[in-house]
Each structure stands twice: as structure tokens, then as C-alpha cells.
Design a protein around this motif. Sequence first.
Motif, PDB file in Angstrom:
ATOM      1  N   GLY A 171      -6.593  -1.780  -5.915  1.00  0.00           N
ATOM      2  CA  GLY A 171      -7.684  -0.985  -5.344  1.00  0.00           C
ATOM      3  C   GLY A 171      -7.158   0.277  -4.706  1.00  0.00           C
ATOM      4  O   GLY A 171      -5.977   0.607  -4.792  1.00  0.00           O
ATOM      5  N   GLU A 172      -8.083   0.961  -4.038  1.00  0.00           N
ATOM      6  CA  GLU A 172      -7.759   2.229  -3.402  1.00  0.00           C
ATOM      7  C   GLU A 172      -8.613   2.365  -2.143  1.00  0.00           C
ATOM      8  O   GLU A 172      -9.762   1.963  -2.107  1.00  0.00           O
ATOM      9  CB  GLU A 172      -8.057   3.364  -4.381  1.00  0.00           C
ATOM     10  N   ARG A 173      -7.987   2.925  -1.117  1.00  0.00           N
ATOM     11  CA  ARG A 173      -8.745   3.211   0.122  1.00  0.00           C
ATOM     12  C   ARG A 173      -8.732   4.690   0.342  1.00  0.00           C
ATOM     13  O   ARG A 173      -7.840   5.393  -0.015  1.00  0.00           O
ATOM     14  CB  ARG A 173      -8.086   2.570   1.336  1.00  0.00           C
ATOM     15  N   ARG A 193      -2.452   6.284 -10.796  1.00  0.00           N
ATOM     16  CA  ARG A 193      -3.567   5.336 -10.930  1.00  0.00           C
ATOM     17  C   ARG A 193      -3.570   4.714 -12.327  1.00  0.00           C
ATOM     18  O   ARG A 193      -3.664   3.501 -12.484  1.00  0.00           O
ATOM     19  CB  ARG A 193      -4.901   6.049 -10.711  1.00  0.00           C
ATOM     20  N   TRP A 199       0.860  -1.181   0.000  1.00  0.00           N
ATOM     21  CA  TRP A 199       0.000   0.000   0.000  1.00  0.00           C
ATOM     22  C   TRP A 199       0.897   1.233   0.000  1.00  0.00           C
ATOM     23  O   TRP A 199       1.965   1.244   0.583  1.00  0.00           O
ATOM     24  CB  TRP A 199      -0.996   0.035   1.163  1.00  0.00           C
TER      25      TRP A 199
END
Length: 121
Positions: free
Chosen positions: A119-121, A108, A74
Motif C-alpha cells: 500500500g501507500e500512505r 510503485r 515503509w
Amino acid sequence: MPELILAGTDQQTVPVVISIAQGLGYEATQPSQSSIKLERGNLTKTLLLGAMAGKNFHISFTFDIGVDQHGNTWLRFDQDGALGAVKGGAIGYAKSKNAYGEFINAMRAETMQRGLLLGER
């Protein structure tokens, strides 16, 4: 502050992220095990000329690096918008904010194209 989740370990993904950043004109400085600072432009010209430094306007931000429970990397990107305001007032803040948004969007797109973005948080 977006957090992108990339497939692979930090040893596999961080060099790719740095390569993407370099392609956008950034230099990786002050690397450590858990964070990397990205910079472009000329700090001296920016301090002297503010937002009028043009393409030499200094932009910097950091990203923190970690590995989740699944072994994927991450990356948490952090922009210091206040610093942009100090260096160039409202125009400097806007330039810094725009550059940060462009960088995140490019990151991205590039990581998605390379099949790394989970994914992305």
C-alpha cells in the motif's frame, strides 16, 4: 512525499529497492540504518552548466526506512526540489520534479510486479 509499504523486513526489501534504483541509473550513497540517498548525473557539470547539463543533470533525493507494527517496511521518499532550482533554475526544478515522479512511478510498478507493494500512505 509518498510513503510506500512493502512486504518484508527492511533487510529483505531495501536491497530490492536499491536494485530498482540502480536499474534507473541511480547510485545509493550515504547509506545509514534509517535513510539512503540516491543520486544520478554529474554534480560538477550541473553546477557549471545548470539545466543545460542535459542527461548529466544531477538529481538526488533520499528515502527514510522504517518498520511498521506488522513487521513490514515503509519507505518515505523525499525530493529536494529547491536544490534542483538552485542547480538549474526553473528548468532544473522541472527536470528534478519530473525525474522524481518517474522514479516514484517506476518504484510503485516494480514493487507491485514483484509482489512487495502492500500500500501507500
